[in-house]
Write a protein that holds these residues in place. Structure first.
Motif, short mmCIF file in Angstrom:
data_model
loop_
_atom_site.label_atom_id
_atom_site.label_comp_id
_atom_site.label_asym_id
_atom_site.label_seq_id
_atom_site.Cartn_x
_atom_site.Cartn_y
_atom_site.Cartn_z
N VAL A 298 36.46 14.17 8.98
CA VAL A 298 35.13 13.61 9.17
C VAL A 298 34.25 14.60 9.93
CG1 VAL A 298 35.61 12.32 11.27
CG2 VAL A 298 33.88 11.52 9.69
N VAL A 299 34.84 15.22 10.94
CA VAL A 299 34.03 16.16 11.74
C VAL A 299 33.71 17.40 10.91
CG1 VAL A 299 33.98 17.56 13.80
CG2 VAL A 299 35.02 15.31 13.85
N ILE A 300 34.71 17.91 10.26
CA ILE A 300 34.49 19.14 9.50
C ILE A 300 33.41 18.94 8.44
CG2 ILE A 300 35.53 20.75 7.89
CD1 ILE A 300 38.19 20.23 9.28
N THR A 301 33.54 17.86 7.67
CA THR A 301 32.57 17.69 6.60
C THR A 301 31.17 17.49 7.15
OG1 THR A 301 33.05 15.34 6.53
CG2 THR A 301 34.22 16.75 4.97
N SER B 174 37.91 10.89 4.66
CA SER B 174 38.44 10.65 5.99
C SER B 174 38.66 9.17 6.20
CB SER B 174 37.49 11.22 7.03
OG SER B 174 36.36 10.39 7.14
N ILE B 175 37.71 8.38 5.73
CA ILE B 175 37.86 6.94 5.94
C ILE B 175 39.06 6.41 5.18
CG2 ILE B 175 36.83 4.74 5.38
CD1 ILE B 175 34.25 5.72 6.20
N LYS C 191 41.72 11.46 18.66
CA LYS C 191 41.55 11.23 17.24
C LYS C 191 40.48 10.18 17.01
CE LYS C 191 46.27 12.12 15.83
NZ LYS C 191 46.88 11.40 16.98
N PHE C 192 40.51 9.14 17.82
CA PHE C 192 39.43 8.19 17.75
C PHE C 192 38.11 8.88 18.10
CE2 PHE C 192 36.65 5.49 20.30
CZ PHE C 192 36.23 4.61 19.33
N GLY C 193 38.21 9.73 19.10
CA GLY C 193 37.03 10.47 19.53
C GLY C 193 36.42 11.24 18.37
N MET C 194 37.27 11.79 17.55
CA MET C 194 36.76 12.57 16.43
C MET C 194 35.96 11.68 15.49
SD MET C 194 37.96 15.72 16.59
CE MET C 194 38.55 16.49 15.11
N PHE C 195 36.52 10.52 15.19
CA PHE C 195 35.76 9.59 14.35
C PHE C 195 34.41 9.27 14.99
CE2 PHE C 195 39.79 8.18 12.24
CZ PHE C 195 39.36 8.45 10.97
N PHE C 196 34.52 9.02 16.27
CA PHE C 196 33.34 8.61 17.03
C PHE C 196 32.27 9.70 16.98
CE2 PHE C 196 31.58 7.06 21.20
CZ PHE C 196 31.25 5.81 20.73
N VAL C 197 32.71 10.90 17.29
CA VAL C 197 31.78 12.02 17.30
C VAL C 197 31.28 12.29 15.89
CG1 VAL C 197 31.60 14.49 17.69
CG2 VAL C 197 32.73 13.05 19.36
#
Lengths: 321, 479, 146, 102, 513
Positions: free
Chosen positions: A83-86, A122-123, A226-232
């Motif tokens: 999710v972050v990369i894209t 990602s989702i 990992k949650f943080g990544m989704f969040f960010v």
């Protein structure tokens, strides 16, 4: 055009900027929500609670990085990274100012579409790998929603492409010297914005993670960074959609000369970010089937009709004078 | 697009628009009879337009289509066959699915695909026609959702057809990479100037042959045929056996003649081997079947093998023979499957040998028609099949292909056995209960019955007096 | 490239605080459950329409050169799209989630039949049980909306 | 960017194609078979693009778009069929679909 | 014009018979009786009128008929009648008439369809004997197969399906080879002369290389020797004959076998005189083998119909022997053999049928001592058994005698061997009488002597066989012209060397060039 800046610098600048702004947004959102909802919001750490973000981040880093034993481990770890990369990759084609762009691809819009649709992975991967019923349901809904709105998003952007005849965002921005495209393409703008919100699954379209229905949807099982990544990732997505909107419909960096282009760009973008937050604060969440109905039965015809009318007008103008 | 262009492609437009019309009419209200009438009417109108408008004029729409006599003839043939299939479909589907209307959309689209195929002169139109045809067929084969076999057949056909499409496409890409042309004429031009065939090009052709072999269910690419024939609803089977294969065959003939593949021994040898293998394997495998549909499937493998004999003979006579045989084969196959369809009941198709036991005494006319069809397949005089086979042999002998021709004769002899076996079963004495009452009003079967009668009349007419049909073919094909 | 390495670095930090045996939400049962085939339908719709956008996109970039000729072509294409859309709409492919009215209607129909049958039965038995259908009604309604 | 030679492109496409081919042959799960077939189709598409690039014509790309469309249609129908089959057989094993023999 | 009527009457009669059965049960018999009777009368009238024409030198054709059919292939509907055909037609209609009569009571099941098939077989045979177009010939060749197949397959005895298959596949497969040969001839002739035609008269003069001629002849030969049958290819015959209904056996033995013999005389020898001469010794050898083999096997059979079937194999050996002896005497013998065999063997089959109707078995071991119960039948059986063994005074003697004299010129050894076959014939014929009509009385339940209808059937047969034995001259005269014509032609062409200078099948191109 300014003198070309070294691409690496641009990359670094964009990355750094975005990664800094994203956590900032979290704070901003909380403050604004509090403002609109007549409450305080974060106010302890630092001035206006600014440091709460830092605290949060530290907490996320130091929190246990728990991978559920029943989960599909590899996928479980990869999903948040995607999710972050894209979302970050989307920034490659955004012109913050003349020449201040990582890569001025001639298929900029297509590139953006491609990266944003990758977000669906990602989702769905996250939801699947969690091996949790709620997560799976959320993932399915999220995927359905994202791919549905993907279609309209692409189509609504085509109006702008018709007007400029280019996929390059820089060219598009330059074409708005006289008139922001929001005027001729108002319908396109509205549909794009709606689709954009749905793409980032922000409220009111946060069906995949609606707390009241399916706990936290696809990221129920996630914690720690990992949650943080989704969040960010979500916030980066907001910035991305806002900046694209600005580029497509609000003249990008263009603006009266008393401010440098970058500042104009950032200002406009922030307006949209605030709009996002405002929407969250004010609108209720629709039901899943209502959302899908709305997309397929209203947005899709509207975008296509908009497209055809735009094309007809452009052709008429070209041929008549 | 000039006016003539437009007038020429009207048949295609008509098919498309009738498909759309049906979609609309389904959206408004589902009415099987109405949709059936629309379908039949559009085929009829299309055919008459084709006959009226295209006397013998050749017209090329660059770069995709060529409307020459051969194409128009095959298109007309396809349209008529599709019409016949429509006719037999009504009674068949009336007693089965609750959603039977979409079938007609698919039928029209598949026909459209085949029609595009026979007039294409470019890889793009070839590919489009082929895929419209195939994709419609997937759904048609699996149309009877309640039947496990139908689904199974659909999946098998899907995988196989996609597989073969991939082969054709890759082959095309290689050909394109070497020759720089996707038009048949461009490739022919390249070949005529090239001193010898580059290896890459040969590979490309080889892959295309593999793909085409799958579509035509030629040995060794025939594995799917029996299962698909068995699983698909009877009218759809008829369609696969006729329109789908016929379209591909017409295309093969056109392409091969245009690039003059006869110059290349390697290609000719490949096709010869395939033809012989198809004839032999098809017939031998058919011998041990107990399922009529499977028998017909294997027999169709063999029949395409026969067709290849005339195809390999080449020249005007070869093309005429192929066309004539296609006519005979279409009439016969649609007739046979039409009978099969009328005999089928709600739960299963009448495909086991036992279903035909004593048929002659239960339903003499039906049995007589089916016998006529089977005899035609076997190539017995008085039927179209005989003249067709005769034409094939004549073409082969004319070109001194003794090996192929004698294989054809041998295989016809083998083939006799299983056709006659079905007939024998029908003629067995029948003891036991009389025919169970039909589930539908008899009037539903009128159309099927009339179609069958027309087909059998055609069969005999062409068989007894082939001159007319030969004239038609000659005027069209040689124009 | 840089972006990728940057993100990789971040992932390295995540692993620093790994500790497998604690915390989290307890999951119950297997989550490999079957979900509505409606999702497949959406996937198919997406596949179809997304591919169709490819054609529109490729037209959009060259539509000035193609002029009205191309416009008419795309118009036909779009009309086809609409026909398909209408068709799907009418056939219920676009009905996401259960349609309450329809279920109610079907249920009422069923109920009428049932009650008619029960009436006959009760007449024969000489005893009427008017409350039973109502109870059933409530129960099944819950189950369909749940 | 350096231009890639036609041979290299074709070889890549060929490898992809072979991979797809092999996995169609050895896979038993129908969905995987479908995916493998898609790989083969895409390999063909790649070959077309390479060929188009060699002759500097857009035809190759046009063809690729058509292939893409066709693959999409195929996947849609394929998924629907697989779903139906799954309802009946409760498995996706290709070997289970063997009611017809002979 | 009368020729086409022969065929039309039979075919139309067949259809009418089928339909008539729907109106009234039993009507189909009368319809078919009428059809065959009309044809028989017509043919007889033609014969009585014709001798004058036949003796006229020059054309041997009594009547011809030509119509266009498929001009683009050079196919025409070409019928012609000469002495040979006329004789065979007479035989056809005679036996056809009897076949209808024998079926009168035997067939109770689906009569309409039965008579339809019967008449169509006859029509096919008539066509084969009449046509002078090779395409049409093949066409009729096939037409007679299918109804025959049905006759065996539907109304036959216990093992009918197997027998019907075997019959059909043997004849059809060999027929296809003939088709190939016809086509080969057609194209070679076409490319030589530019005239693509299937006409027998045109093709007669085709210049062939030796190799081509051999190959093509083998194609024709295959069809005819399977039909005849010559020994290695005979296996379909015992099954088909024994399983067929009585009328079916009658037609099979009496007529279908003759089409093979007719084909040899009409096509193989005239079209390929050189190759036929080459293969003659082998053909004669096979003929003799057939005679002996058939006789031995006939002797060892217990199934009456099977026994008679093997006698056919034996008798047809004489035909083979005679045809390839290449002289007029032998050929006259062959023609006689064709006719007398048709009558005598037919009669034996009818006998078997009448017996089967009465005691429901064909096993001769379960028969015996029937003379006492059925004297009429026994007498008739005796006459035909004697005919079969070649007793002087009966038709077969003339036939076999002529054949043997003729073949003596060709090959003495083979003739002697063939004569030994006659001894075999004596053995099996007497065995028939011995087992069935003499000896201890077996199972006599329900035995009645011949009915009036049956007498009506046998009487003309007896008359014919005796007449042929005593006064065969009209028959011999009728066919003489044709036979000598063919032979002369063959000798003439053999004298001139075959066109060896042309490479085989050299001519390129086809119709369209």
């Amino acid at each position: 055009m300014e003198a070309p800046i070294h691409p690496m610098l641009i990359v670094a600048g964009v990355l750094g900027g975005v990664m800094l702004v994203a956590p900032g947004l979290i704070w901003l959102e909380r403050r604004l929500l509090a403002l609109w909802q007549d409450r305080y919001g974060p106010n302890r750490a630092g001035p206006f609670g600014v440091l709460v973000v830092l605290a949060d981040t530290l907490k996320l880093f130091f929190k246990e990085d728990w991978t559920p034993p029943f989960a599909d481990k590899k996928v479980f770890i990869v999903a948040p990274a995607i999710v972050v990369i894209t979302a970050l990759l989307g920034f490659v084609v955004i012109p913050f100012a003349p020449g201040f762009i990582v890569s001025d691809l001639n298929i900029g819009i297509l590139f953006f579409l491609a990266t944003s649709s990758m977000g669906a992975y990602s989702i769905i991967l996250g939801g699947w790998a969690s091996n949790n019923k709620y997560a799976l349901l959320g993932a399915m809904r999220g995927a359905a929603q994202m791919i549905s709105y993907e279609v309209f998003m692409g189509l609504s952007m085509m109006g702008v492409v018709l007007l400029t005849g280019s996929f390059s965002l820089q060219t598009i921005v330059n074409a708005q010297q006289d008139l922001w495209f929001v005027v001729p393409q108002f319908v396109g703008f509205v549909t794009f914005l709606i689709a954009g919100i749905a793409e980032t699954h922000r409220l009111p379209f946060d069906i995949p993670e609606s707390e009241s229905e399916i706990i936290a949807g696809f990221h129920s099982e996630y914690s720690g960074m990992k949650f943080g990544m989704f969040f960010v990732g979500e916030y980066i997505g907001i910035i991305l959609i806002s900046s694209i909107t600005v580029c497509l419909y609000f003249g990008g960096w263009l603006g009266p000369a008393f401010l440098p282009p970058v500042v104009w760009f950032i200002l406009k973008t922030f307006v949209f970010i605030i709009l996002f937050i405002l929407l969250r604060a004010s609108l209720p969440r629709p039901r899943y089937d209502q959302l899908m109905d709305f997309g397929w039965k209203i947005l899709l015809p509207v975008t296509i009709i908009n497209l055809m009318i735009t094309a007809a007008i452009v052709l008429f103008n070209e041929n008549s004078p | 697009m000039s006016k003539t262009d437009f007038l020429n492609v009207i048949p295609l437009f008509m098919l498309t628009s009738s498909a759309i019309l049906i979609m609309f009419s389904i959206s408004v209200k589902r009415n099987h009879k109405l949709i059936y009438i629309i379908t039949a009417a559009s085929f009829v109108a299309d055919f008459f337009y084709l006959v009226m408008y295209h006397p013998k004029v050749k017209w090329v729409i660059e770069p995709l289509f060529i409307f020459d006599g051969f194409g128009v003839f095959n298109m007309g043939l396809i349209l008529l066959t599709a019409l016949a299939v429509t006719m037999i479909s009504y009674a068949y589907f009336e007693q089965r699915e609750e959603r039977k209307e979409e079938y007609y959309i698919l039928l029209i689209l598949a026909t459209l695909g085949a029609a595009v195929l026979v007039i294409s002169k470019h890889f793009v139109s070839l590919f489009l026609g082929l895929e419209i045809l195939s994709v419609s067929l997937y759904a048609m084969i699996a149309y009877l959702r309640r039947r496990e076999r139908s689904d199974e057949a659909g999946i098998k056909y899907l995988i196989m057809a996609a597989f073969s499409s991939a082969f054709i496409l890759f082959g095309m890409a290689l050909v394109y990479a070497v020759t720089g042309a996707m038009e048949f004429s461009g490739i022919a031009k390249f070949l005529s100037t090239a001193p010898q065939m580059p290896l890459l090009l040969l590979t490309g052709f080889g892959m295309m042959i593999v793909g085409v072999g799958f579509k035509l269910s030629l040995v060794p690419f025939h594995m799917w045929a029996a299962d698909v024939y068995e699983g698909a609803p009877a009218p759809v089977t008829a369609f696969i056996a006729t329109v789908s294969k016929g379209g591909m065959m017409a295309l093969l003939v056109r392409f091969f003649n245009l690039v003059d593949g006869y110059r290349y021994t390697s290609l000719v040898v490949i096709f010869t081997v395939i033809a012989i293998a198809s004839m032999l394997v098809g017939n031998l495998l058919a011998l041990r079947q107990r399922n009529v549909k499977r028998i017909l499937a294997y027999s169709s493998i063999a029949h395409i093998g026969y067709l290849l004999v005339a195809f390999l003979a080449g020249g005007a006579m070869g093309i005429e023979a192929v066309s004539f045989y296609l006519v005979a084969y279409f009439i016969t196959t649609v007739g046979a499957f039409g009978i099969l369809a009328t005999l089928s009941d709600r739960d299963r198709d009448a495909e086991q040998m036992e279903d035909y036991q004593g048929l002659l005494w239960r339903r003499p006319l039906t049995a007589a028609i089916l016998s006529a069809m089977l005899l035609s397949l076997a190539g017995i005089p008085l039927t179209a099949g005989f003249v067709g086979k005769f034409y094939l042999v004549a073409a082969g002998v004319n070109n001194h292909q003794w090996l192929l021709v004698s294989m054809l004769a041998l295989n016809s002899a083998i083939g006799l056995y299983y056709y006659i076996r079905i007939i024998a079963v029908m003629f067995e004495r029948h003891e036991g209960e009389e025919e169970p009452a039909d589930m539908l009003h008899p009037s539903v079967y009128i159309v099927s019955g009339v179609t069958m009668a027309v087909l059998v009349a055609l069969l005999l007419w062409v068989g007894v007096y082939p001159e007319w049909m030969m004239d038609v073919i000659k005027t069209y094909v040689n124009s | 490239m840089l972006g990728l390495s940057f993100v990789l670095g971040q992932r390295h930090k995540e692993r620093a605080t790994e500790d497998p045996y604690e915390g989290g939400i307890l999951s119950t049962g297997s989550a490999r459950l079957r979900f509505s085939s409606q999702f497949y339908l959406i996937a198919m719709l997406f596949v179809i329409f997304d591919v169709e956008t490819i054609f529109i996109v490729s037209w959009a970039i060259a539509f000035r050169e193609l002029g009205w000729y191309g416009y008419v072509g795309v118009m036909i294409f779009v009309i086809l799209l609409f026909v398909v859309l209408i068709y799907e709409w009418r056939n219920g492919a676009l009905d996401f989630g259960p349609d309450g009215k329809k279920i109610l209607k079907a249920y009422k129909k069923l109920n009428q039949k049932k009650s008619a049958a029960e009436n006959i039965v009760s007449k024969v038995n000489g005893a009427s049980q008017p409350h039973v259908p109502a109870l059933k009604n409530k129960h099944t309604n819950q189950s369909t909306t749940a | 960017m350096n231009t890639i030679s036609v041979e290299a492109g074709l070889i890549l496409a060929g490898i992809l194609f072979m991979l797809g081919l092999i996995s169609v042959m050895i896979r038993r799960n129908i969905i995987f078979m479908l995916i493998s077939v898609e790989i083969m189709l895409n390999a063909a598409g790649l070959a077309f693009i390479v060929a188009g690039a060699r002759w500097a014509q857009p035809d190759g790309q046009v063809m690729f778009i058509f292939i893409l469309t066709m693959a999409a249609a195929e996947v849609s129908v394929g998924l629907a069929l697989i779903l139906q089959l799954y309802h009946q057989l409760k498995t996706l094993d290709g070997d289970a679909a063997n009611k017809m023999k002979g | 014009m009368i020729l086409i009527w022969f065929i039309i009457i039979l075919m139309g009669g067949g259809i009418l018979a089928w339909i008539a059965e729907q109106w009234q049960a039993g009507l189909s018999r009368w319809v078919s009786l009428a059809a065959t009777l009309i044809n028989f009368v017509l043919a007889t009238v033609l014969w009585i009128q014709s001798p004058g024409q036949v003796t006229v030198a020059g054309s041997s054709w009594i009547s011809t008929f030509t119509a266009q059919w498929i001009p683009s292939f050079g196919v025409s509907f070409n019928l012609a009648l000469d002495g040979l055909s006329l004789l065979l037609l007479l035989l056809t209609f005679f036996l056809g008439l009897l076949a209808v009569l024998t079926s009168w009571n035997e067939i109770q099941y689906r009569c309409g369809f039965y008579y339809f098939n019967l008449l169509w077989v006859l029509a096919g045979i008539t066509g084969v004997f009449l046509t002078m177009d090779l395409f049409l010939f093949y066409f009729f060749w096939e037409v007679m197969l299918i109804p025959m197949y049905f006759l065996i397959g539907i109304w036959g005895h216990e093992n009918k399906t197997y027998a019907a298959y075997k019959f059909f596949i043997f004849t059809q497969a060999s027929g296809l080879l003939m088709l190939l040969a016809i086509l080969g001839l057609y194209f070679i002739h076409g490319s030589n002369t530019g005239n693509y035609t299937f006409s027998y008269f045109d093709l007669l003069g085709t210049a062939l290389t030796l190799e081509a001629s051999r190959l093509l002849m083998l194609g024709f030969l295959a069809a005819f020797i399977v039909k005849l049958p010559v020994v290695p290819f005979h296996t379909w015959l015992p099954d088909a004959h024994s399983q067929a209904p009585t009328a079916g056996s009658l037609i099979l033995a009496g007529l279908l076998l003759k089409t093979g013999a007719y084909g040899l005389i009409r096509f193989v020898v005239p079209l390929f005189p050189h190759s036929a001469a080459e293969i003659a010794p082998w053909a004669m050898l096979f003929g003799v083998i057939g005679i002996l083999y058939g006789a031995v096997l006939a002797f060892s059979q217990t199934d009456f119909k099977r026994l008679v079937a093997y006698t056919s194999v034996s008798h047809m050996g004489f035909v083979m022997l005679g045809v390839f002896a290449f002289n007029a005497l032998a050929w006259q013998g062959v023609v006689m053999q064709m006719i007398t065999h048709g009558v005598s063997t037919g009669a034996l089959f009818i006998l078997a049928g009448t017996l089967y109707e009465r005691i429901h078995t064909r096993d001769i071991l379960r028969m015996g001592g029937f003379w006492a119960k059925m004297p009429y039948m026994a007498v008739i059986a005796l006459i035909f058994a004697m005919a079969s063994l070649g007793l002087p005074g009966l038709g077969n003697f003339v036939a076999e005698f002529l054949t043997l004299i003729g073949s003596w010129h060709a090959s003495r050894v083979l003739t002697v061997l063939a004569a030994i076959g006659l001894v075999g014939a004596t053995a099996y014929s007497l065995r028939i009488m011995q087992k069935i009509f003499y000896g201890g009385i077996a199972e006599t339940h329900g035995l009645t002597d011949l009915s009036r209808r049956e007498k009506l059937i046998f009487l003309p047969m007896v008359i014919v066989i005796i007449w042929l034995g005593v006064f065969p001259q009209p028959v011999i005269d009728t066919a003489k012209q044709t036979l000598t014509g063919v032979l002369e032609q063959a000798h003439v062409r053999n004298a001139s060397p075959p066109a060896t200078e042309k490479p085989i099948l050299s001519a390129k191109g086809g119709i369209h060039e």
